[in-house]
Design an enzyme around this catalytic site. Sequence first.
Site, short mmCIF file in Angstrom:
data_model
loop_
_atom_site.label_atom_id
_atom_site.label_comp_id
_atom_site.label_asym_id
_atom_site.label_seq_id
_atom_site.Cartn_x
_atom_site.Cartn_y
_atom_site.Cartn_z
N ASP A 535 0.94 -1.11 0.03
CA ASP A 535 0.21 0.02 0.18
C ASP A 535 0.84 1.19 0.03
OD1 ASP A 535 0.26 0.77 2.96
OD2 ASP A 535 -0.24 -1.36 3.38
N GLU A 615 23.23 -21.32 -18.13
CA GLU A 615 22.21 -20.56 -17.42
C GLU A 615 23.00 -19.40 -16.85
OE1 GLU A 615 18.93 -23.89 -16.22
OE2 GLU A 615 20.81 -24.03 -15.02
#
Length: 749
Positions: A535, A615
Amino acid sequence: MSIVFDEKSRFFSLMTENTEYQIRINELGMVLHTYYGKRVGGFDMSYLLKELDRGFSGNPYECRNKRGISADTLPQEYSTDGAGDYRVSALSLCLSNGSGTADLRYKSHEIISGRDELKGLPYVRAEKDKVDTLKIYLEDKVAGLLVVLAYQVFEEKDIISRYSVIKNESDGDIFLNKAASACVDFMGKDLDLIHFHGRHAFERQPERRRVTHDICRIGSKRGTSSHHNNPFVILCDRNTDEWNGDSFGVMLMYSGEHAQEIEKDQAGTIRVVSGISDDHFRWKLSKGEEFTTPEVMLAFTDKGLSELSFLFHRIIRENICPGQFRDIKRPVLMNNWEGTYFDFDDDKIMEIADSAKEAGCEMLVLDDGWFGARNDDHAGLGDWVVNRNKIKKGMDKIADHVESLGMKFGLWFEPEMVNEDSDLYRAHPDWALTDPDRKPVMARDQLVLDMSRSEVVDYLYESISGILNSAKISYVKWDFNRSLSNVFSRALPADRQGEVAHRFVLGTYSLMERLRERFPDVMIEGCSGGGGRFDAGIMFYSPQIWCSDNTEAINRLKIQKGTSYGYPISTIGSHVSASPNHQTGREVPLMTRAIVAMAGTFGYELDPRLLSSQEKAMIRDQIKTFNKYYDLIQKGRYLRLSDEQDEQYYTSWGFVSEDRSEALVSLVVTDVRANPEVMYVRLRRLDPDAMYEVDNCISSNAQVPENGVYSQKTEGEIYSGAALMNAGYAFDPMFGSYPAIQLHFRRIY
Ligand code: GLA
């Protein structure tokens, strides 16, 4: 001055660059809302008020025979209980004589250049903006009540923020049962409501529905803003879409229990009341005391939801998030949680740091499990001392090692929590929120500390400071892993127990503020089981928040999209995790996971020791790509480019720089098809007269099967801005498992 008062007609006009908000004081001193919408140049909009006798809507005594004047039918700036307004109220109280009536009338006003800083609560910082404040003082002489309605006008940002102060000027005690931050009445509009519901690991899903003649309440009584209902709602015209139409946003800057109530009344006026939830709220105001509500932000635009999002993104990034983390490049982090969970020691963490460095990461975050007797989630919370059984060499050695690799080091805390099995709880059982003589509700086998007590906040401040001082720590992940229950403080009398839920939030804010003051260079990343406290209130202290415990890229598309309606990309914590994913078991290519995580603060959350050298090389490239477009992603305009229909097939989003010189567009195919349609994605906000070249493309086409054609030769393609905006970019079909592509467009002339 963006605020004008017309003495003669007694109306205020609050003007931003594109919007206007008007308030009128009628002959009885009722403070009425007349208009919020597109700028009307200060024209008096009071003509919109019709004084009609609707029957069963009573009248103030002074005009009992002017039956059109009723608190029940006129739009109010701050509605109260007991004085004839039967709609949802903003203020509800009990006076010392037991009366529940509050009848507020205009007393005076002030127009001030600048704004007041709220003490102990988040607010929209003035920063370099020109801000003007209107304070309207209302009084109820009989009750001995003074209410201040404060409106801050951020002219260049098209935002008006509001809060209210309620002061007891009577001789007795007043109990506030409800004290909302704002009430806004919309006349003559048929509106849709969009709100953001969810659950743990699936936060902020937009739900849109027509506002009907009922009371809809979007709220939380969990002690936090919650995974379940975000304190942000949108009201928009029924045909408003991303690019066109009126929409109003109401965003509460608060991290505790909240309520957004939306009511359509008998005459079709739609009221929104936003503020602290009244479920567990009862605040005692003794003589002379005052109560300040949290601040709420209001925004309006006639340019659709995309523009509304932009208004909130900009104000949060520039005026709410703490300044020093706004503009600096934040490090790409490696978090060990999904890599190790509780199973680590210092050697393992240092090995992880080495591998993270090889993969190009810039910060290592040591998550849960480094303190107290914390070997699983049944013990240790509250004991903020290093667990020397696991961290044998000491936290400073880990931090030094990480720093010696040229990376930053961060640490996880869950300050507001305590396990029964902890030294803290054994020493201070009364510091937990529990009811006397009753076994508390347990969640993750932990209890919640009573943050309304200053000694609890002091303890946390000292113990966390001790750790932050003991090693080179640049980042704190501040977690919160349960909802509140048994909200009872052993330190407060019976008649103040209704204050605990709010005092709890104030305690958290004060701890964050004190730690920020003492460690201004330590960045706090908020978290609450992922996005359970996502928030604008918590963003005042922490510029980024872990968006969800769900790290699975395809689920994340929905979670991050929902979050983006209100909150900027720079606040959305997003990581690449291992495949198959730990929450869903789904396998998603590494490049797709990275493209999705790049629509956020970007990082990795896996065991890098298990990565192949191929990777690691891919990750190094991904980090380079993210860093190259960092400013565009964090500060550019974020655009949701696919709609519900498209999303049955693919999801697309993009970023465009404010000067329109570059754009980054991403697309993930979520439902790969045989013989599929071309995906035409219309870009937005480019310069129609400019030419753009695709100068960079990353994609997961390594996943394309031999016979599947991914023919797109993207780099070097040139398009006009008008073509890209009117017909769109034509993405070739993509095959394989969840393929994704990201294109960068640069203006060439
Ligand atoms: C919460 C967080 C996770 C992780 C765990 C640790 O669930 O959201 O990211 O930190 O706690 O217990």
